[in-house]
Write a protein that holds these residues in place. Structure first.
Motif, PDB file in Angstrom:
ATOM      1  N   LEU A  15     110.975  25.218 101.377  1.00  0.00           N
ATOM      2  CA  LEU A  15     110.834  24.991  99.939  1.00  0.00           C
ATOM      3  C   LEU A  15     109.838  23.877  99.642  1.00  0.00           C
ATOM      4  O   LEU A  15     109.024  23.995  98.710  1.00  0.00           O
ATOM      5  N   VAL A  16     109.877  22.805 100.409  1.00  0.00           N
ATOM      6  CA  VAL A  16     108.937  21.704 100.171  1.00  0.00           C
ATOM      7  C   VAL A  16     107.512  22.156 100.465  1.00  0.00           C
ATOM      8  O   VAL A  16     106.584  21.849  99.702  1.00  0.00           O
ATOM      9  N   ARG A  17     107.331  22.906 101.540  1.00  0.00           N
ATOM     10  CA  ARG A  17     105.977  23.380 101.848  1.00  0.00           C
ATOM     11  C   ARG A  17     105.499  24.381 100.789  1.00  0.00           C
ATOM     12  O   ARG A  17     104.343  24.331 100.357  1.00  0.00           O
ATOM     13  N   ALA A  18     106.373  25.273 100.360  1.00  0.00           N
ATOM     14  CA  ALA A  18     106.004  26.238  99.323  1.00  0.00           C
ATOM     15  C   ALA A  18     105.659  25.518  98.022  1.00  0.00           C
ATOM     16  O   ALA A  18     104.701  25.890  97.327  1.00  0.00           O
ATOM     17  N   ALA A  19     106.434  24.498  97.685  1.00  0.00           N
ATOM     18  CA  ALA A  19     106.133  23.722  96.475  1.00  0.00           C
ATOM     19  C   ALA A  19     104.777  23.044  96.602  1.00  0.00           C
ATOM     20  O   ALA A  19     103.981  23.036  95.654  1.00  0.00           O
ATOM     21  N   ALA A  20     104.499  22.474  97.774  1.00  0.00           N
ATOM     22  CA  ALA A  20     103.210  21.814  97.984  1.00  0.00           C
ATOM     23  C   ALA A  20     102.062  22.802  97.822  1.00  0.00           C
ATOM     24  O   ALA A  20     101.044  22.497  97.174  1.00  0.00           O
ATOM     25  N   GLU A  21     102.214  23.992  98.392  1.00  0.00           N
ATOM     26  CA  GLU A  21     101.164  25.007  98.268  1.00  0.00           C
ATOM     27  C   GLU A  21     100.963  25.398  96.800  1.00  0.00           C
ATOM     28  O   GLU A  21      99.822  25.506  96.329  1.00  0.00           O
ATOM     29  N   ALA A  22     102.057  25.582  96.084  1.00  0.00           N
ATOM     30  CA  ALA A  22     101.949  25.971  94.682  1.00  0.00           C
ATOM     31  C   ALA A  22     101.349  24.856  93.832  1.00  0.00           C
ATOM     32  O   ALA A  22     100.484  25.100  92.982  1.00  0.00           O
ATOM     33  N   PHE A  23     101.775  23.616  94.056  1.00  0.00           N
ATOM     34  CA  PHE A  23     101.222  22.486  93.301  1.00  0.00           C
ATOM     35  C   PHE A  23      99.730  22.325  93.588  1.00  0.00           C
ATOM     36  O   PHE A  23      98.944  22.026  92.680  1.00  0.00           O
ATOM     37  N   ALA A  24      99.333  22.497  94.872  1.00  0.00           N
ATOM     38  CA  ALA A  24      97.921  22.344  95.233  1.00  0.00           C
ATOM     39  C   ALA A  24      97.070  23.463  94.644  1.00  0.00           C
ATOM     40  O   ALA A  24      95.924  23.244  94.242  1.00  0.00           O
ATOM     41  N   GLU A  25      97.620  24.664  94.583  1.00  0.00           N
ATOM     42  CA  GLU A  25      96.857  25.814  94.094  1.00  0.00           C
ATOM     43  C   GLU A  25      96.828  25.889  92.562  1.00  0.00           C
ATOM     44  O   GLU A  25      95.788  26.189  91.974  1.00  0.00           O
ATOM     45  N   GLU A  26      97.975  25.634  91.918  1.00  0.00           N
ATOM     46  CA  GLU A  26      98.097  25.875  90.484  1.00  0.00           C
ATOM     47  C   GLU A  26      98.229  24.601  89.658  1.00  0.00           C
ATOM     48  O   GLU A  26      98.011  24.629  88.441  1.00  0.00           O
ATOM     49  N   GLY A  27      98.607  23.486  90.297  1.00  0.00           N
ATOM     50  CA  GLY A  27      98.915  22.274  89.564  1.00  0.00           C
ATOM     51  C   GLY A  27     100.404  22.189  89.293  1.00  0.00           C
ATOM     52  O   GLY A  27     101.114  23.208  89.285  1.00  0.00           O
ATOM     53  N   PHE A  28     100.890  20.975  89.036  1.00  0.00           N
ATOM     54  CA  PHE A  28     102.329  20.795  88.843  1.00  0.00           C
ATOM     55  C   PHE A  28     102.835  21.516  87.595  1.00  0.00           C
ATOM     56  O   PHE A  28     103.842  22.230  87.640  1.00  0.00           O
ATOM     57  N   VAL A  29     102.161  21.335  86.472  1.00  0.00           N
ATOM     58  CA  VAL A  29     102.671  21.857  85.203  1.00  0.00           C
ATOM     59  C   VAL A  29     102.778  23.382  85.201  1.00  0.00           C
ATOM     60  O   VAL A  29     103.822  23.937  84.813  1.00  0.00           O
ATOM     61  N   HIS A  55     110.866  18.617  89.301  1.00  0.00           N
ATOM     62  CA  HIS A  55     110.587  17.198  89.494  1.00  0.00           C
ATOM     63  C   HIS A  55     111.143  16.719  90.829  1.00  0.00           C
ATOM     64  O   HIS A  55     110.504  15.938  91.542  1.00  0.00           O
ATOM     65  N   ASP A  56     112.338  17.192  91.186  1.00  0.00           N
ATOM     66  CA  ASP A  56     112.918  16.819  92.478  1.00  0.00           C
ATOM     67  C   ASP A  56     112.078  17.352  93.631  1.00  0.00           C
ATOM     68  O   ASP A  56     111.901  16.679  94.655  1.00  0.00           O
ATOM     69  N   LEU A  57     111.558  18.546  93.469  1.00  0.00           N
ATOM     70  CA  LEU A  57     110.681  19.107  94.499  1.00  0.00           C
ATOM     71  C   LEU A  57     109.403  18.282  94.631  1.00  0.00           C
ATOM     72  O   LEU A  57     108.935  18.024  95.742  1.00  0.00           O
ATOM     73  N   ALA A  58     108.859  17.867  93.494  1.00  0.00           N
ATOM     74  CA  ALA A  58     107.646  17.040  93.540  1.00  0.00           C
ATOM     75  C   ALA A  58     107.908  15.736  94.275  1.00  0.00           C
ATOM     76  O   ALA A  58     107.091  15.287  95.085  1.00  0.00           O
ATOM     77  N   ALA A 114     101.910  12.120  87.372  1.00  0.00           N
ATOM     78  CA  ALA A 114     103.156  11.366  87.184  1.00  0.00           C
ATOM     79  C   ALA A 114     103.524  11.219  85.706  1.00  0.00           C
ATOM     80  O   ALA A 114     104.682  11.369  85.323  1.00  0.00           O
ATOM     81  N   ALA A 115     102.539  10.906  84.868  1.00  0.00           N
ATOM     82  CA  ALA A 115     102.821  10.707  83.441  1.00  0.00           C
ATOM     83  C   ALA A 115     103.353  11.986  82.806  1.00  0.00           C
ATOM     84  O   ALA A 115     104.261  11.955  81.969  1.00  0.00           O
ATOM     85  N   ARG A 116     102.811  13.119  83.219  1.00  0.00           N
ATOM     86  CA  ARG A 116     103.262  14.387  82.649  1.00  0.00           C
ATOM     87  C   ARG A 116     104.610  14.821  83.211  1.00  0.00           C
ATOM     88  O   ARG A 116     105.220  15.761  82.736  1.00  0.00           O
ATOM     89  N   ARG A 117     105.071  14.119  84.239  1.00  0.00           N
ATOM     90  CA  ARG A 117     106.357  14.443  84.842  1.00  0.00           C
ATOM     91  C   ARG A 117     107.444  13.482  84.371  1.00  0.00           C
ATOM     92  O   ARG A 117     108.488  13.358  84.992  1.00  0.00           O
TER      93      ARG A 117
END
Length: 225
Positions: A15-29, A55-58, A114-117
């Motif tokens: 889950l952490v790796r998948a979240a990292a891939e998604a955040f890197a590809e699409e952005g957090f928001v 947020h916990d995943l981030a 961070a500010a948007r989170r």
């Protein structure tokens, strides 16, 4: 019980790796929890068992990236000899991790969201962690007589960190900015200004040897709920 714990650890890592891939590809928001669970190959229920929110995943991604950076700087601290060479080697390893490890890359990129989170509560300050280490190793270089006259460790740290962050940001669209070639060129320009006479000849801008510092893959913590 042991099998269940091991399965929980594997699921959390996925889950952490998948979240990292998604955040890197699409952005957090824009990233959704359904995207992360799909990438990890787990159910939505399994995701919510480990993480209550995006947020916990981030925070978990940032914590894993911070541990990877600590692994690198910890290895550098254990090396004898030149503090400036330790700085060069660690910079190559940290920026190299941005190129090779999506968890480290996403961890650094999350700093800007961070500010948007919802503010900085619970957020790992990866850039601050790196800056404190750079400043400390440059103070050691000063104590060892490695810095050129008139060079302040704090000012030098600011220049190194600013360049590191700049390379990190630029690498989002062009990975060449964190390549060994680019960083070697930076140190070829920087070291003659930093190093005291007689010390420059012994420094290697490209790093003091392959594998001297081995970045560990960024993996989430081993504990389970």
């Amino acid at each position: 019980m042991m099998v269940q714990q091991e399965r929980a650890v594997r699921t959390r890592r996925a889950l952490v790796r998948a979240a990292a891939e998604a955040f890197a590809e699409e952005g957090f928001v824009p990233t959704t929890l359904s995207t992360i669970s799909r990438k990890a190959g787990v159910s939505s229920g399994a995701l919510h068992f480990h993480f209550a929110s995006k947020h916990d995943l981030a925070r978990a991604v940032e914590a894993a990236a911070a541990e990877a950076v600590r692994h690198i700087t910890g290895q550098a601290d254990q090396r004898p000899g030149s503090a400036l060479q330790r700085l060069v080697d660690a910079t190559h390893a940290v920026l190299g991790s941005l190129e090779r490890d999506v968890v480290v890359r996403a961890g650094f990129e999350l700093v800007t969201t961070a500010a948007r989170r919802g503010g900085a509560v619970g957020v790992v300050d990866l850039r601050g962690q790196w800056q404190r280490w750079v400043c400390a190793v440059l103070h050691t270089a000063r104590q060892q007589g490695e810095l050129a006259g008139g060079v302040s460790p704090a000012d030098a740290a600011g220049a190194v960190v600013a360049a590191s962050v700049g390379f990190e940001v630029l690498s989002v669209t062009d990975p060449a900015w964190v390549s060994r070639h680019t960083l070697s060129q930076y140190w070829e320009l920087m070291l003659p200004r930093l190093a005291a006479p007689g010390r420059l000849a012994g420094l290697v801008p490209g790093g003091s040897g392959p594998g001297v510092l081995r970045p560990a893959p960024a993996t989430p913590e081993q504990t389970t709920p």
